[in-house]
Motif scaffolding. Sequence first.
Motif, PDB file in Angstrom:
ATOM      1  N   VAL A  45      99.774  92.974  54.116  1.00 13.47           N
ATOM      2  CA  VAL A  45      99.093  92.372  55.269  1.00 13.47           C
ATOM      3  C   VAL A  45      97.986  93.307  55.729  1.00 13.47           C
ATOM      4  O   VAL A  45      98.215  94.503  55.925  1.00 13.47           O
ATOM      5  N   THR A  46      96.769  92.764  55.877  1.00 22.54           N
ATOM      6  CA  THR A  46      95.630  93.538  56.363  1.00 22.54           C
ATOM      7  C   THR A  46      95.363  93.182  57.818  1.00 22.54           C
ATOM      8  O   THR A  46      95.329  92.001  58.174  1.00 22.54           O
ATOM      9  N   PHE A  47      95.164  94.192  58.658  1.00 27.64           N
ATOM     10  CA  PHE A  47      94.975  93.935  60.085  1.00 27.64           C
ATOM     11  C   PHE A  47      94.169  95.063  60.701  1.00 27.64           C
ATOM     12  O   PHE A  47      94.054  96.163  60.146  1.00 27.64           O
ATOM     13  N   ASP A  60      88.587  85.015  71.247  1.00 27.08           N
ATOM     14  CA  ASP A  60      88.303  86.450  71.242  1.00 27.08           C
ATOM     15  C   ASP A  60      88.303  87.043  69.837  1.00 27.08           C
ATOM     16  O   ASP A  60      87.360  87.734  69.430  1.00 27.08           O
ATOM     17  N   THR A  61      89.366  86.781  69.082  1.00 25.01           N
ATOM     18  CA  THR A  61      89.516  87.407  67.771  1.00 25.01           C
ATOM     19  C   THR A  61      88.420  86.995  66.804  1.00 25.01           C
ATOM     20  O   THR A  61      87.823  87.838  66.122  1.00 25.01           O
ATOM     21  N   SER A  62      88.132  85.702  66.745  1.00 24.02           N
ATOM     22  CA  SER A  62      87.110  85.237  65.805  1.00 24.02           C
ATOM     23  C   SER A  62      85.732  85.755  66.179  1.00 24.02           C
ATOM     24  O   SER A  62      84.984  86.250  65.306  1.00 24.02           O
ATOM     25  N   PHE A  63      85.356  85.700  67.445  1.00 22.95           N
ATOM     26  CA  PHE A  63      84.046  86.173  67.869  1.00 22.95           C
ATOM     27  C   PHE A  63      83.887  87.676  67.613  1.00 22.95           C
ATOM     28  O   PHE A  63      82.865  88.121  67.103  1.00 22.95           O
ATOM     29  N   VAL A  91      91.693  89.458  58.048  1.00 22.08           N
ATOM     30  CA  VAL A  91      91.987  90.218  59.262  1.00 22.08           C
ATOM     31  C   VAL A  91      91.948  89.312  60.489  1.00 22.08           C
ATOM     32  O   VAL A  91      92.797  89.422  61.378  1.00 22.08           O
ATOM     33  N   ILE A  92      90.971  88.397  60.551  1.00 21.73           N
ATOM     34  CA  ILE A  92      90.872  87.480  61.695  1.00 21.73           C
ATOM     35  C   ILE A  92      92.147  86.657  61.839  1.00 21.73           C
ATOM     36  O   ILE A  92      92.727  86.544  62.924  1.00 21.73           O
ATOM     37  N   VAL A  93      92.599  86.062  60.731  1.00 25.30           N
ATOM     38  CA  VAL A  93      93.797  85.219  60.771  1.00 25.30           C
ATOM     39  C   VAL A  93      95.023  86.048  61.142  1.00 25.30           C
ATOM     40  O   VAL A  93      95.829  85.655  61.996  1.00 25.30           O
ATOM     41  N   THR A  94      95.155  87.222  60.500  1.00 25.07           N
ATOM     42  CA  THR A  94      96.303  88.082  60.777  1.00 25.07           C
ATOM     43  C   THR A  94      96.314  88.546  62.228  1.00 25.07           C
ATOM     44  O   THR A  94      97.351  88.513  62.897  1.00 25.07           O
ATOM     45  N   GLN A  95      95.142  88.982  62.699  1.00 27.19           N
ATOM     46  CA  GLN A  95      95.046  89.450  64.084  1.00 27.19           C
ATOM     47  C   GLN A  95      95.443  88.347  65.065  1.00 27.19           C
ATOM     48  O   GLN A  95      96.183  88.594  66.020  1.00 27.19           O
TER      49      GLN A  95
END
Length: 236
Positions: free
Chosen positions: A44-46, A167-170, A188-192
Amino acid sequence: MNQEPRVFKYYDLIMAAFVCVLLCSNLIGAAKAAQLTLPVLGTVTFGADLFFFPISYIFGDILTEVYGYGRDRRVVWAGFGALVFSAFMAFVVVHLPPAQNDFMAAYQGHVEAVFGNTWRIVAGSMIAFACGSFANSFVLAKMKIATQGRFLWARVVGSTVVGQAVDTSFFFLIAFSGIWPNEQLFAVIVTQYLFKTIWEAVMYPATAWVVHFLKRAEGVDHYDRGTNFNPFKIRV
């Protein structure tokens, strides 16, 4: 006769804690992509700020639930001011000529690597957090009125689902698009997003305890009826 603004015992402490979390999570953890190998999920990448940045949203939920949207809005702008100053300071520190010795020659490269991208991180953070935090606070405030103050868990989780998606996507698209490989960026976006949302849901018992404590200690339980939700309005 003008009514003097009410003074709260814990509001300033929460503001200071919020600004601290916002600065540290954006300047220390956000620039690093980390990887862990987990059972079932695999690798998992984050972002390294994963376990810390959601705390700022918990503060946002607490502030809106107890003190109202207007006071949460002031805290968000205080955080933005701190981010602007940190970006300015990073720019000055990076561009000051280093002392002429071997240690500083090597150290300058490390400073540039760590803080050279600060302007994009700050820009991404400000835009993303402005949209995400105000969306989070708006949804929670409206849900509180609609539920007549019941179902706190639904307000906290529901507002987080909306706010963290924005927030995460932007943030990652603005801060790291063109720097990280696209495949890694979207992973990373999806994981976050998933982990931040789950993390806030797991932290709900602590959030609820703090909310109930503050409502009793401060003697306030604000409902945003008639509130001006303009995010650029500073006054409560």
